[in-house]
Motif scaffolding. Structure first.
Motif, PDB file in Angstrom:
ATOM      1  N   LEU A 114      12.986   7.462  -7.556  1.00 50.12           N
ATOM      2  CA  LEU A 114      12.854   8.882  -7.225  1.00 50.12           C
ATOM      3  C   LEU A 114      14.090   9.667  -7.657  1.00 50.12           C
ATOM      4  CD1 LEU A 114      11.239   8.590  -3.678  1.00 50.12           C
ATOM      5  CD2 LEU A 114      10.144   9.505  -5.740  1.00 50.12           C
ATOM      6  N   ARG A 115      15.255   9.053  -7.548  1.00 59.67           N
ATOM      7  CA  ARG A 115      16.476   9.741  -7.979  1.00 59.67           C
ATOM      8  C   ARG A 115      16.509   9.941  -9.493  1.00 59.67           C
ATOM      9  NH1 ARG A 115      18.689   6.732  -3.704  1.00 59.67           N
ATOM     10  NH2 ARG A 115      19.182   4.975  -5.071  1.00 59.67           N
ATOM     11  N   GLU A 116      15.893   9.029 -10.226  1.00 58.41           N
ATOM     12  CA  GLU A 116      15.864   9.137 -11.683  1.00 58.41           C
ATOM     13  C   GLU A 116      14.726  10.032 -12.180  1.00 58.41           C
ATOM     14  OE1 GLU A 116      15.625   5.198 -13.173  1.00 58.41           O
ATOM     15  OE2 GLU A 116      17.661   4.641 -12.558  1.00 58.41           O
ATOM     16  N   TRP A 117      13.845  10.446 -11.275  1.00 60.23           N
ATOM     17  CA  TRP A 117      12.699  11.265 -11.682  1.00 60.23           C
ATOM     18  C   TRP A 117      13.159  12.603 -12.254  1.00 60.23           C
ATOM     19  CZ3 TRP A 117      10.951  16.098 -10.306  1.00 60.23           C
ATOM     20  CH2 TRP A 117       9.649  16.435 -10.707  1.00 60.23           C
ATOM     21  N   GLU A 118      12.457  13.063 -13.297  1.00 61.92           N
ATOM     22  CA  GLU A 118      12.715  14.364 -13.891  1.00 61.92           C
ATOM     23  C   GLU A 118      11.416  15.156 -13.942  1.00 61.92           C
ATOM     24  OE1 GLU A 118      14.361  13.597 -17.725  1.00 61.92           O
ATOM     25  OE2 GLU A 118      16.287  12.877 -16.939  1.00 61.92           O
ATOM     26  N   PRO A 119      11.493  16.498 -13.849  1.00 63.22           N
ATOM     27  CA  PRO A 119      10.277  17.323 -13.863  1.00 63.22           C
ATOM     28  C   PRO A 119       9.389  16.991 -15.055  1.00 63.22           C
ATOM     29  CG  PRO A 119      12.184  18.657 -13.320  1.00 63.22           C
ATOM     30  CD  PRO A 119      12.719  17.307 -13.685  1.00 63.22           C
ATOM     31  N   GLY A 120       8.121  16.848 -14.770  1.00 63.76           N
ATOM     32  CA  GLY A 120       7.156  16.528 -15.812  1.00 63.76           C
ATOM     33  C   GLY A 120       6.777  15.069 -15.854  1.00 63.76           C
ATOM     34  N   ASN A 121       7.613  14.206 -15.250  1.00 61.41           N
ATOM     35  CA  ASN A 121       7.283  12.783 -15.227  1.00 61.41           C
ATOM     36  C   ASN A 121       6.129  12.517 -14.280  1.00 61.41           C
ATOM     37  OD1 ASN A 121       9.384  12.385 -16.949  1.00 61.41           O
ATOM     38  ND2 ASN A 121      10.658  11.208 -15.532  1.00 61.41           N
ATOM     39  N   THR A 122       5.266  11.595 -14.657  1.00 60.85           N
ATOM     40  CA  THR A 122       4.125  11.249 -13.804  1.00 60.85           C
ATOM     41  C   THR A 122       4.210   9.814 -13.302  1.00 60.85           C
ATOM     42  OG1 THR A 122       2.820  10.639 -15.756  1.00 60.85           O
ATOM     43  CG2 THR A 122       2.592  12.895 -14.939  1.00 60.85           C
ATOM     44  N   GLU A 123       5.362   9.193 -13.452  1.00 53.48           N
ATOM     45  CA  GLU A 123       5.541   7.849 -12.911  1.00 53.48           C
ATOM     46  C   GLU A 123       7.028   7.594 -12.704  1.00 53.48           C
ATOM     47  OE1 GLU A 123       5.647   5.365 -17.131  1.00 53.48           O
ATOM     48  OE2 GLU A 123       3.941   5.132 -15.773  1.00 53.48           O
ATOM     49  N   ILE A 124       7.338   6.598 -11.891  1.00 49.85           N
ATOM     50  CA  ILE A 124       8.722   6.188 -11.700  1.00 49.85           C
ATOM     51  C   ILE A 124       8.833   4.708 -12.029  1.00 49.85           C
ATOM     52  CG2 ILE A 124       9.270   7.902  -9.944  1.00 49.85           C
ATOM     53  CD1 ILE A 124       8.927   5.692  -7.849  1.00 49.85           C
ATOM     54  N   ARG A 125      10.005   4.326 -12.460  1.00 46.14           N
ATOM     55  CA  ARG A 125      10.267   2.923 -12.733  1.00 46.14           C
ATOM     56  C   ARG A 125      10.846   2.292 -11.471  1.00 46.14           C
ATOM     57  NH1 ARG A 125      14.178   2.316 -17.495  1.00 46.14           N
ATOM     58  NH2 ARG A 125      15.294   3.883 -16.267  1.00 46.14           N
TER      59      ARG A 125
ATOM     60  N   MET B 170       0.828  -1.205   0.000  1.00 49.48           N
ATOM     61  CA  MET B 170       0.000   0.000   0.000  1.00 49.48           C
ATOM     62  C   MET B 170       0.862   1.253   0.000  1.00 49.48           C
ATOM     63  SD  MET B 170      -2.950  -1.048   2.756  1.00 49.48           S
ATOM     64  CE  MET B 170      -3.640  -2.686   2.748  1.00 49.48           C
ATOM     65  N   GLU B 171       1.928   1.240   0.820  1.00 52.62           N
ATOM     66  CA  GLU B 171       2.812   2.404   0.879  1.00 52.62           C
ATOM     67  C   GLU B 171       3.503   2.655  -0.457  1.00 52.62           C
ATOM     68  OE1 GLU B 171       5.061   3.103   4.695  1.00 52.62           O
ATOM     69  OE2 GLU B 171       4.641   0.970   4.921  1.00 52.62           O
ATOM     70  N   VAL B 172       3.977   1.578  -1.096  1.00 50.80           N
ATOM     71  CA  VAL B 172       4.640   1.721  -2.389  1.00 50.80           C
ATOM     72  C   VAL B 172       3.666   2.267  -3.432  1.00 50.80           C
ATOM     73  CG1 VAL B 172       5.760   0.472  -4.285  1.00 50.80           C
ATOM     74  CG2 VAL B 172       6.327  -0.091  -1.922  1.00 50.80           C
ATOM     75  N   MET B 173       2.456   1.741  -3.439  1.00 53.27           N
ATOM     76  CA  MET B 173       1.456   2.204  -4.403  1.00 53.27           C
ATOM     77  C   MET B 173       1.049   3.644  -4.118  1.00 53.27           C
ATOM     78  SD  MET B 173      -0.791  -1.295  -4.695  1.00 53.27           S
ATOM     79  CE  MET B 173      -1.959  -0.622  -5.879  1.00 53.27           C
ATOM     80  N   GLU B 174       1.072   4.020  -2.838  1.00 53.06           N
ATOM     81  CA  GLU B 174       0.754   5.402  -2.484  1.00 53.06           C
ATOM     82  C   GLU B 174       1.803   6.353  -3.042  1.00 53.06           C
ATOM     83  OE1 GLU B 174       0.066   8.159   1.509  1.00 53.06           O
ATOM     84  OE2 GLU B 174      -0.043   5.968   1.631  1.00 53.06           O
ATOM     85  N   VAL B 175       3.074   5.955  -3.001  1.00 62.32           N
ATOM     86  CA  VAL B 175       4.128   6.779  -3.593  1.00 62.32           C
ATOM     87  C   VAL B 175       3.886   6.934  -5.083  1.00 62.32           C
ATOM     88  CG1 VAL B 175       6.592   6.890  -4.126  1.00 62.32           C
ATOM     89  CG2 VAL B 175       5.844   6.191  -1.857  1.00 62.32           C
ATOM     90  N   GLN B 176       3.545   5.847  -5.751  1.00 58.09           N
ATOM     91  CA  GLN B 176       3.252   5.916  -7.175  1.00 58.09           C
ATOM     92  C   GLN B 176       2.079   6.852  -7.455  1.00 58.09           C
ATOM     93  OE1 GLN B 176       2.751   1.657  -7.897  1.00 58.09           O
ATOM     94  NE2 GLN B 176       4.648   1.667  -9.084  1.00 58.09           N
TER      95      GLN B 176
ATOM     96  N   GLU C 211      -0.027  12.245  -9.365  1.00 60.32           N
ATOM     97  CA  GLU C 211      -0.819  13.449  -9.103  1.00 60.32           C
ATOM     98  C   GLU C 211       0.005  14.726  -9.198  1.00 60.32           C
ATOM     99  OE1 GLU C 211      -2.645  12.979  -5.329  1.00 60.32           O
ATOM    100  OE2 GLU C 211      -4.041  11.403  -5.982  1.00 60.32           O
ATOM    101  N   VAL C 212       1.275  14.668  -8.776  1.00 58.08           N
ATOM    102  CA  VAL C 212       2.061  15.909  -8.680  1.00 58.08           C
ATOM    103  C   VAL C 212       3.177  16.004  -9.707  1.00 58.08           C
ATOM    104  CG1 VAL C 212       1.604  15.922  -6.205  1.00 58.08           C
ATOM    105  CG2 VAL C 212       3.804  15.066  -7.038  1.00 58.08           C
ATOM    106  N   GLY C 213       3.448  14.903 -10.414  1.00 57.82           N
ATOM    107  CA  GLY C 213       4.614  14.870 -11.290  1.00 57.82           C
ATOM    108  C   GLY C 213       4.658  15.975 -12.324  1.00 57.82           C
ATOM    109  N   ALA C 214       3.516  16.355 -12.880  1.00 61.83           N
ATOM    110  CA  ALA C 214       3.488  17.362 -13.941  1.00 61.83           C
ATOM    111  C   ALA C 214       3.166  18.759 -13.423  1.00 61.83           C
ATOM    112  CB  ALA C 214       2.463  16.955 -14.999  1.00 61.83           C
TER     113      ALA C 214
END
Length: 276
Positions: free
Chosen positions: A260-271, A191-197, A202-205
């Motif tokens: 999260l470290r690989e995240w870039e502005p505008g992304n709406t998901e992480i691998r 649940m916690e992992v899915m909550e991060v996703q 919601e906020v990535g873009a």
């Protein structure tokens, strides 16, 4: 966030108790969702949960792995003996000064990284291949050097160390091909992992996305620290089942941190990619 309460409500709607159909269904669905949205780096080895190899079998396995990294001596010749070469029975015996008592619970799970690095550099200086001109000795030194490198990289990292202890000393491989089924993540952490996703979606873009992602990074760093501390306590007490569960959780938090470290502005998901 509304996401977590909604899932919690689904859990409560089923029959009370750990074996409720609703809880099992949620866990299965969540696992499928995580497996769909994540890419796992898997190893090809597989081990049973209940197999507890004897020390002699462990030594044989360890020596086989070591032998595969070095050239064999010509027929009729024995392996050369290199001055200062460590005992390569397992990763702990390699670093006899830093870890004289061996693996937990005989010694603490936590390791002095400065002491480990100091001994690592000493050992590499003693068996460095460039010190040897003889072909057989040089090949043997190259194998030893590779073995020491592998042991150091494994023991210096808490997750790699925990996975090594479970796999090599207790026959529990949480990185095996069937790990997603045999070593499934507990529903609460799912649940916690899915909550991060969900948060990232919601906020990535949004303009404030980067600040919120940074907050998620700090929160995840705290999770990792807490998880490592709990893992150390379980290993020190010899509670292998609890150590197994905590190791699986730590694998996911490592994965979230990498994403999260690989995240870039505008992304709406992480691998999410499990560390092997």
């Amino acid at each position: 966030m509304a996401f977590r309460p909604r899932i919690a409500q689904l859990c409560r709607s089923g029959t009370a108790g750990p074996t409720s159909r609703t809880t099992r269904s949620l866990t299965c669905t969540a696992n499928q969702d995580i497996r769909t949205r994540c890419r796992y780096r898997r190893q090809s080895t597989a081990a049973g949960l209940t197999a507890l190899p004897r020390q002699s079998a462990l030594n044989t396995l360890s020596n086989r792995r070591y032998a595969s990294t070095k050239a064999s001596a010509p027929e009729g010749q024995s392996e050369p003996v290199l001055a200062g070469a460590p005992d390569i029975t397992n990763y702990y015996t390699i670093f006899a000064q830093t870890l004289p008592s061996g693996p937990p619970p005989a010694s603490p799970f936590e390791i002095s990284t400065s002491d480990l690095r100091r001994e690592f550099l000493q050992l590499q200086g003693l068996v460095h291949p460039d010190k040897y001109r003889n072909g057989n000795e040089k090949a043997h030194a190259e194998g030893l050097s590779a073995r020491i490198n592998e042991a150091y990289r494994t023991l210096i990292d808490p997750l790699q160390r925990a996975q090594y202890l479970l796999r090599e000393l207790h026959g529990i491989d949480v990185t095996a091909e069937d790990a997603a089924t045999k070593h499934a993540l507990d529903p609460e952490t799912l649940m916690e992992v899915m909550e991060v996703q969900e948060t990232i979606e919601e906020v990535g873009a949004s303009p404030e996305g980067e600040a919120q992602i940074n907050a998620l990074k700090k929160e995840n760093d705290r999770r990792v620290v807490d998880c490592v501390q709990a893992l150390a306590g379980f290993f020190d007490r010899g509670d292998l089942e609890a150590a197994r569960r905590e190791c699986i959780r730590l694998r996911f938090w490592y994965s979230v941190g990498e994403g999260l470290r690989e995240w870039e502005p505008g992304n709406t998901e992480i691998r999410l990619m499990h560390t092997s």
